[in-house]
Design a protein around this motif. Sequence first.
Motif, PDB file in Angstrom:
ATOM      1  N   GLY A  47       0.827  -1.195   0.000  1.00  0.00           N
ATOM      2  CA  GLY A  47       0.000   0.000   0.000  1.00  0.00           C
ATOM      3  C   GLY A  47       0.861   1.244   0.000  1.00  0.00           C
ATOM      4  N   LEU A  48       0.363   2.310   0.604  1.00  0.00           N
ATOM      5  CA  LEU A  48       1.107   3.572   0.656  1.00  0.00           C
ATOM      6  C   LEU A  48       2.478   3.394   1.297  1.00  0.00           C
ATOM      7  N   LEU A  87       8.617  -1.117  -9.080  1.00  0.00           N
ATOM      8  CA  LEU A  87       8.841  -0.836  -7.662  1.00  0.00           C
ATOM      9  C   LEU A  87       9.368  -2.075  -6.958  1.00  0.00           C
ATOM     10  N   ILE A  88       9.124  -3.250  -7.550  1.00  0.00           N
ATOM     11  CA  ILE A  88       9.677  -4.507  -7.053  1.00  0.00           C
ATOM     12  C   ILE A  88      10.276  -5.267  -8.234  1.00  0.00           C
ATOM     13  N   ASP A  89      11.186  -6.200  -7.929  1.00  0.00           N
ATOM     14  CA  ASP A  89      11.825  -6.997  -8.972  1.00  0.00           C
ATOM     15  C   ASP A  89      11.101  -8.313  -9.210  1.00  0.00           C
ATOM     16  N   GLN A  90      10.445  -8.807  -8.154  1.00  0.00           N
ATOM     17  CA  GLN A  90       9.715 -10.062  -8.292  1.00  0.00           C
ATOM     18  C   GLN A  90       8.599 -10.124  -7.261  1.00  0.00           C
ATOM     19  N   VAL A  91       7.571 -10.899  -7.586  1.00  0.00           N
ATOM     20  CA  VAL A  91       6.463 -11.094  -6.659  1.00  0.00           C
ATOM     21  C   VAL A  91       6.775 -12.272  -5.744  1.00  0.00           C
ATOM     22  N   GLY A  92       6.509 -12.099  -4.445  1.00  0.00           N
ATOM     23  CA  GLY A  92       6.733 -13.165  -3.480  1.00  0.00           C
ATOM     24  C   GLY A  92       7.722 -12.766  -2.412  1.00  0.00           C
ATOM     25  N   SER A 124      -0.414   9.577   4.648  1.00  0.00           N
ATOM     26  CA  SER A 124      -1.426  10.526   4.215  1.00  0.00           C
ATOM     27  C   SER A 124      -2.749   9.804   4.092  1.00  0.00           C
ATOM     28  N   GLU A 125      -3.793  10.561   3.752  1.00  0.00           N
ATOM     29  CA  GLU A 125      -5.089   9.924   3.538  1.00  0.00           C
ATOM     30  C   GLU A 125      -5.117   9.110   2.248  1.00  0.00           C
ATOM     31  N   GLN A 126      -4.088   9.280   1.402  1.00  0.00           N
ATOM     32  CA  GLN A 126      -3.960   8.459   0.189  1.00  0.00           C
ATOM     33  C   GLN A 126      -3.235   7.173   0.567  1.00  0.00           C
ATOM     34  N   GLY A 136      -0.558   6.354  -4.039  1.00  0.00           N
ATOM     35  CA  GLY A 136      -0.031   7.486  -3.291  1.00  0.00           C
ATOM     36  C   GLY A 136       1.414   7.324  -2.856  1.00  0.00           C
ATOM     37  N   ALA A 137       2.040   6.195  -3.202  1.00  0.00           N
ATOM     38  CA  ALA A 137       3.404   5.910  -2.750  1.00  0.00           C
ATOM     39  C   ALA A 137       4.409   6.894  -3.329  1.00  0.00           C
ATOM     40  N   SER A 138       5.471   7.123  -2.556  1.00  0.00           N
ATOM     41  CA  SER A 138       6.548   8.010  -2.985  1.00  0.00           C
ATOM     42  C   SER A 138       7.843   7.584  -2.304  1.00  0.00           C
ATOM     43  N   PRO A 139       8.962   7.547  -3.013  1.00  0.00           N
ATOM     44  CA  PRO A 139      10.234   7.198  -2.371  1.00  0.00           C
ATOM     45  C   PRO A 139      10.714   8.267  -1.400  1.00  0.00           C
ATOM     46  N   GLN A 140      10.123   9.448  -1.481  1.00  0.00           N
ATOM     47  CA  GLN A 140      10.487  10.537  -0.551  1.00  0.00           C
ATOM     48  C   GLN A 140       9.537  10.655   0.636  1.00  0.00           C
ATOM     49  N   LEU A 141       8.610   9.703   0.786  1.00  0.00           N
ATOM     50  CA  LEU A 141       7.585   9.819   1.826  1.00  0.00           C
ATOM     51  C   LEU A 141       8.174   9.975   3.223  1.00  0.00           C
TER      52      LEU A 141
END
Length: 362
Positions: free
Chosen positions: A18-19, A53-58, A120-122, A127-132
Amino acid sequence: MVDKFVHSDLRATVVGLGLIGGSIAWALKEAGAFVSGRDIEFSVENEALSRKLIDQVGSDEKADIVFICTPLEATVKEIEKELLIIGTKCVVSDVSGVKQSIVEAISDPRFIGGHPMAGSEQNTLMGASPQLFNAATWVLTPTDKTDPQSYSFLQGIVSNVFQAVAVALPSKDHDEFVAVVSHVPHLTAATLMTLASKASDDHDWLFKLAAGGFRDMTRVAAGSPYIWPDVCIDNKEAISKVINQLVIELQELSSLIDSGDKELILAKLQKAQFARQALPIRATRPEELCEIRIRISDAPGELVKVLDVARVRGINIFDVEIAHSVDGSQGILVLIVANIDRELLCSGFLEAGYGVSAHKLG
């Protein structure tokens, strides 16, 4: 172990995309890590994969670090699941907003509780951000069983990858503190919205009167409600205590209003004002900052024009807020800047034709 980050061969798993989980995965990817991720929703896994955002699922049994970013009710189960497949030197942490129940449930020394004070509410991957987490406080809750090397490794990831400020707290203290600054404020915002909603049933014009103050106070009520029942139950003692204290404070204020004691009402509000102005700004100490207020119209490009006044003068803005008017045609832009830049920025706004006021925070 911190060298693994330096040489960009870090392997990480993020459970829950998620976020928060999405932002963690993204920041790890930008730092050069190989990131595995999974989510209860296949569509979210596919989105994270397609956005790289990821290289593989799992999960990754070779992971150096695992972040559990699921809803609170699933956190312990997911921690236990990851502990079964990872190596002896892997570190597992979580991001849940309640810590004591989780820390008490997991005795494995490879687990260190965590809670980034950001969001955030997102609350979705969108709503994801690497600077969060930049400059945010990230609470860690080590115990007497925690391996010092593991803690140092996790602290290094928090500081170097997420650019957050790692703070170690006992889990019980964490839960008591967040009840005051996070949990009860959210419940209060939800309660205010409920009161307004009930009143609007009889007066459909009520929400048209909702100006910036009401919107700012209730913004967090727009977030997902689904995480909050678990938070309330898991941290019920601390939350109930703070709610009772809040009720007492409101009753005292109500009594002052009934008695017509303007001086005591003013003193109470001034005390709150001073406390609010002393809230720490992420970038520096409050006494080194000032608040500048500018009235702006709601027009395309207006905000850019105002902020450009600071840009051309090389002035950094530490924080920004907008207080909207009732009719939405204008608002007050609130900027937090360094005291040393106050005179230069105010003169720039005056030259540009804006009305401006300023005062020190400290």
